[in-house]
Design an enzyme around this catalytic site. Structure first.
Site, short mmCIF file in Angstrom:
data_model
loop_
_atom_site.label_atom_id
_atom_site.label_comp_id
_atom_site.label_asym_id
_atom_site.label_seq_id
_atom_site.Cartn_x
_atom_site.Cartn_y
_atom_site.Cartn_z
N GLY A 58 -12.21 -6.18 21.90
CA GLY A 58 -11.64 -4.77 21.84
C GLY A 58 -11.22 -4.37 23.27
O GLY A 58 -11.78 -4.37 24.24
N LYS A 98 -17.14 2.82 26.44
CA LYS A 98 -17.13 2.42 27.97
C LYS A 98 -15.99 3.19 28.62
O LYS A 98 -15.98 3.55 29.81
CB LYS A 98 -17.00 0.90 28.18
N ALA A 118 -13.14 -3.13 28.25
CA ALA A 118 -12.95 -4.00 27.11
C ALA A 118 -14.46 -4.74 26.80
O ALA A 118 -15.50 -4.18 27.40
CB ALA A 118 -12.19 -5.29 27.69
N ASP A 119 -14.44 -4.83 25.29
CA ASP A 119 -15.91 -5.59 24.91
C ASP A 119 -15.45 -6.88 24.13
O ASP A 119 -14.41 -6.80 23.26
CB ASP A 119 -16.63 -4.57 24.27
N THR A 120 -16.11 -7.89 24.29
CA THR A 120 -15.88 -9.09 23.55
C THR A 120 -17.48 -9.68 22.77
O THR A 120 -18.37 -9.34 23.45
CB THR A 120 -15.71 -10.35 24.69
#
Length: 202
Positions: free
Chosen positions: A108, A53, A71-73
Site C-alpha cells: 500500500g 504512517k 508505504a507498507d508491504t
C-alpha cells in the site's frame, strides 16, 4: 503547485527505488502500531498502515504545505500475513511454508498533504521447492532478518523465485508506477533531475 515532499520511512530499499526516479527527500520518523485489526483483509491492512504512517508524518511536521509519502508491504500466504521474522526458527518456518507455493505480496502506498490518496500494488510470487540446507544458508547470509516473509527479491532471495506476476518494485516494497502516479497528482515530477531546458521547450 508542488509542495515539499517528506518520506515516512527509513527503508534503504524504498529510498533506493525512489532515487531511480529522481526522488530523494528528507525522512520524517513515525511510530505506528502495526497490529492487524480483527477481520481486516491483507489489502485493507497495508492501505490502513500506509495511510496511518503518512498521516503521522504529516502531523509531526505541523505544516500544511508538506506532503508525506508512506508505504507498507505484506507477504500473504492464504490469509496469513507474514511479517519480519523474530528469529531463525521463525524465518525457517516462513520459508518452508513458501517453498513450492505461490503467495501474494501487497504494498500500500499513501500520500498525505493537501489531499489524501492511496494506491495498492498486488503481486503474485511463486517459489521453487527449497531444501533445508538452502534455508539454513540463507539465514546465515543475514538477508532474511529485516524482510517481510523472510526474503528479499532484490538479493539472494531472487534465486528462490520461479515466477513473478506483477511489479518487481512492488514486491521490493515500493511500486514505482503507483508511486509516480501519486507524486505527479500532487504536482511532484519524479523525472525532474533529468529534464533539460530543451525537453521543456519541445
Amino acid at each position: 503547485m508542488s509542495s515539499t515532499l517528506f518520506l515516512a520511512f527509513i527503508s534503504p530499499r524504498r529510498r533506493e527505488l525512489l532515487r531511480q526516479i529522481g526522488v530523494d527527500r528528507t525522512v520524517v520518523e513515525v511510530n505506528v502500531d502495526e497490529t492487524p485489526l480483527p477481520r481486516e483483509s491483507p489489502a485493507e491492512y497495508v492501505i490502513r498502515l500506509a495511510l496511518a504512517k503518512a498521516r503521522a508524518g504529516h502531523d509531526n511536521l505541523g505544516t500544511r504545505s508538506a506532503t508525506v509519502l508512506a508505504a507498507d508491504t505484506a507477504v500473504v500466504l492464504g490469509d496469513e500475513i507474514m511479517g519480519k521474522p523474530a528469529d531463525k526458527a521463525m524465518a525457517a518456518t516462513m520459508l518452508r511454508k513458501l517453498s513450492g507455493r505461490t503467495h501474494k505480496v501487497l504494498t500500500g502506498v499513501a500520500l498525505v498533504g493537501r489531499v489524501e490518496e492511496t494506491r495498492l500494488s498486488v503481486n503474485r510470487v511463486s517459489f521453487r521447492n527449497l531444501e533445508a540446507q538452502e534455508i539454513q544458508a540463507y539465514w546465515s547470509s543475514g538477508e532474511p532478518r529485516d524482510k517481510a516473509g523472510s526474503y528479499g527479491i532484490q538479493g539472494l532471495g531472487a534465486m528462490f523465485i520461479s515466477h513473478l506476476e506483477g511489479s518487481f518494485s512492488g514486491v521490493m516494497g515500493l511500486p514505482l508506477f503507483e508511486t509516480a502516479e501519486l507524486l505527479q497528482r500532487a504536482g511532484i515530477r519524479p523525472l525532474r533531475p533529468w529534464i533539460t531546458e530543451e525537453d521543456l521547450n519541445e
